[in-house]
Design a protein around this motif. Structure first.
Motif, PDB file in Angstrom:
ATOM      1  N   SER A 177      -1.793   1.178  -4.580  1.00  0.00           N
ATOM      2  CA  SER A 177      -1.071  -0.051  -4.249  1.00  0.00           C
ATOM      3  C   SER A 177      -0.076  -0.368  -5.355  1.00  0.00           C
ATOM      4  O   SER A 177      -0.350  -0.130  -6.541  1.00  0.00           O
ATOM      5  N   PRO A 231      -7.077   1.631  -3.374  1.00  0.00           N
ATOM      6  CA  PRO A 231      -6.421   0.946  -2.258  1.00  0.00           C
ATOM      7  C   PRO A 231      -6.940  -0.474  -2.016  1.00  0.00           C
ATOM      8  O   PRO A 231      -8.061  -0.819  -2.383  1.00  0.00           O
ATOM      9  N   PRO A 285       0.815  -1.212   0.000  1.00  0.00           N
ATOM     10  CA  PRO A 285       0.000   0.000   0.000  1.00  0.00           C
ATOM     11  C   PRO A 285       0.851   1.266   0.000  1.00  0.00           C
ATOM     12  O   PRO A 285       1.890   1.330   0.659  1.00  0.00           O
ATOM     13  N   GLY A 333      -5.329   2.575   4.318  1.00  0.00           N
ATOM     14  CA  GLY A 333      -5.081   3.839   3.649  1.00  0.00           C
ATOM     15  C   GLY A 333      -5.240   5.070   4.514  1.00  0.00           C
ATOM     16  O   GLY A 333      -5.034   6.186   4.043  1.00  0.00           O
TER      17      GLY A 333
END
Length: 462
Positions: free
Chosen positions: A263, A281, A258, A352
């Protein structure tokens, strides 16, 4: 070149033309030169987008909306038998065509990729549509959600590829004959139409049998249901390509790293490592991108070209869509309505963001809540706090004893902090009183909970 217009669909009338699937077909037909008309229950940005293409869109359902010169009436499984326009079609002898049959006709003469699975269809279809377009391949596509503007759920392209979301909910995906089929996962859902996992497997097996001669099935190597389906279809006349974390996957995911709301994904494909960026994400979405990659390669697109092109996909409406920020609080919208989807999106948001996560959840369908309410509650325990609304009925009538309380009790049993709110209009104020700078609010569900995002932002900004 893309094929022309099916003769019987040169003057179609759509009942429920504003729906995600229906509007996409209407848009493609309009772009191919059809005289498109239809009706929907309310005004929407989608209706305006269709009018901009020359379509006639009536609001409300009435027999008089149907032009006697219409060559067919297109319906979805959500249209009730007593719809006045449907009754008028019967009186006039106008053929009634199911949405899936109409979409199947649009694919004739092209190289279809059909994206199926219990979760992730819209995202994966969108990833393919955007990346193939960025490569200049001009695909046609029909998606169950808008990319970045009302009406962007479908396009008539001049290329030879047609990418379509294949819906298993009513078995309509049995109508398609794809060159490449993607199956992302196989789980029990749509309880009004499927009584058991065995029925689900049988339905997906029928879909696999529809793959054209010499075609390819791209299927997850990780999900239990997908692996069982792979065992069932092994030996049939279809090339099977598996993808995922599993050591035996044909396209193996080596890592998903991440970087905020993006990503970096590394896969092992044909003996070589390939790294690319996914601009959304979470592992769930990274795996969707790998499925898209495998499907494109099956059509003959070089992986080295398609992998970087996948980064051009930046999201689709309602799939972890950032609605804005106010008072230091981000508001994100999620279409997740099945426990697996809810868990995936909450895990993606957790990776995230460093702040607290507050979910505003609206259950979708009484039947789904009856069967999966406990699992929904358990999924909500991944949030720091949740607001739970009443069930959004959609096409269903209430089921005695089935309410949001099933989810609330399960969530509390799992240790979650839950606040029930029965009046949707009260949610912005309730949320504003619960949040602080650095928090993230996730509106979640397949119903009209999406409308709350802007209202929450406005209340936070006061």
């Amino acid at each position: 070149m893309a094929p022309g217009l099916p003769t019987a669909m040169d003057r179609p009338h759509f009942i429920g033309i504003g729906g995600a699937g229906m509007s996409g077909i209407a848009k493609i037909l309009a772009q191919r030169g059809a005289v498109v008309a239809g009706s929907d229950s309310k005004e929407s940005a989608t209706a305006e987008a269709l009018r901009a293409l020359g379509a006639t869109v009536h609001i409300g359902h009435a027999a008089g909306h149907l032009d006697p010169e219409a060559t067919c009436v297109v319906v979805s499984s959500a249209i009730r038998a007593d719809n006045p326009e449907l009754a008028r079609a019967a009186e006039l002898g106008i053929p009634v065509v199911h949405r899936s049959d109409a979409l199947a006709r649009l694919m004739d003469g092209l190289r279809p990729i059909a994206v199926a699975g219990t979760h992730g269809k819209t995202t994966t279809t969108s990833m393919l549509a955007v990346s193939l377009s960025s490569l200049g391949l001009a695909p046609s596509y029909a998606i169950g959600g808008d990319l970045d503007a009302p009406g962007s759920n479908a396009v008539h392209g001049e290329g030879e590829i047609f990418v379509a979301e294949a819906d298993e909910s009513d078995r309509s995906f049995h109508k398609y004959a794809p060159e490449v089929a993607i199956i992302l996962n196989v789980e029990l859902d749509h309880h009004a139409n499927y009584a058991s996992m065995e029925e689900i497997y049988e339905s997906f097996e029928t879909f696999v049998d529809r793959v054209t001669e010499g075609g390819t099935l791209v299927i997850s190597a990780d999900h239990e249901g997908a692996r069982e389906l792979t065992r069932r279809v092994t030996g049939r006349d279809v090339r099977v390509v598996t993808y995922g974390d599993a050591a035996d996957a044909d396209v193996r995911v080596l890592s998903v790293v991440p970087h905020g709301l993006k990503s970096e994904v590394t896969v092992l494909l044909d003996g070589a490592e390939l790294t690319f960026t996914v601009s959304v994400p979470g592992r769930h979405y990274a795996h969707n991108a790998v499925a898209a990659l495998a499907a494109g390669v099956a059509l003959g697109i070089p992986a080295a070209e398609l992998a970087p092109a996948l980064a051009s996909y930046t999201g689709v409406k309602r799939r972890l869509q950032l609605k804005g920020e106010a008072a230091g609080v981000q508001v994100v919208d999620s279409y997740a309505h099945h426990p697996t989807e809810m868990t995936a999106d909450l895990e993606a948001m957790r990776a995230g963001t460093s702040g607290r996560i507050l979910v505003v959840f609206q259950p979708h369908l009484f039947s789904r809540t009856q069967e999966l309410g406990e699992e929904m509650g358990e999924a909500l325990s991944l949030a720091d706090s949740s607001v739970v609304l009443d069930i959004y009925p959609a096409r269903e009538d209430p089921i005695p004893g089935v309410t949001s309380e099933l989810i609330i009790q399960a969530a509390r049993t799992a240790g979650a902090e839950v606040t029930p709110v029965h009046d949707k209009a009260e949610v912005p104020s309730v949320v504003a009183g619960m949040t602080k700078p650095g928090d993230l609010v996730l509106t979640m569900g397949a119903g009209d909970v999406t409308d709350l995002g802007p209202e929450i932002l406005a209340r936070l900004a006061e």
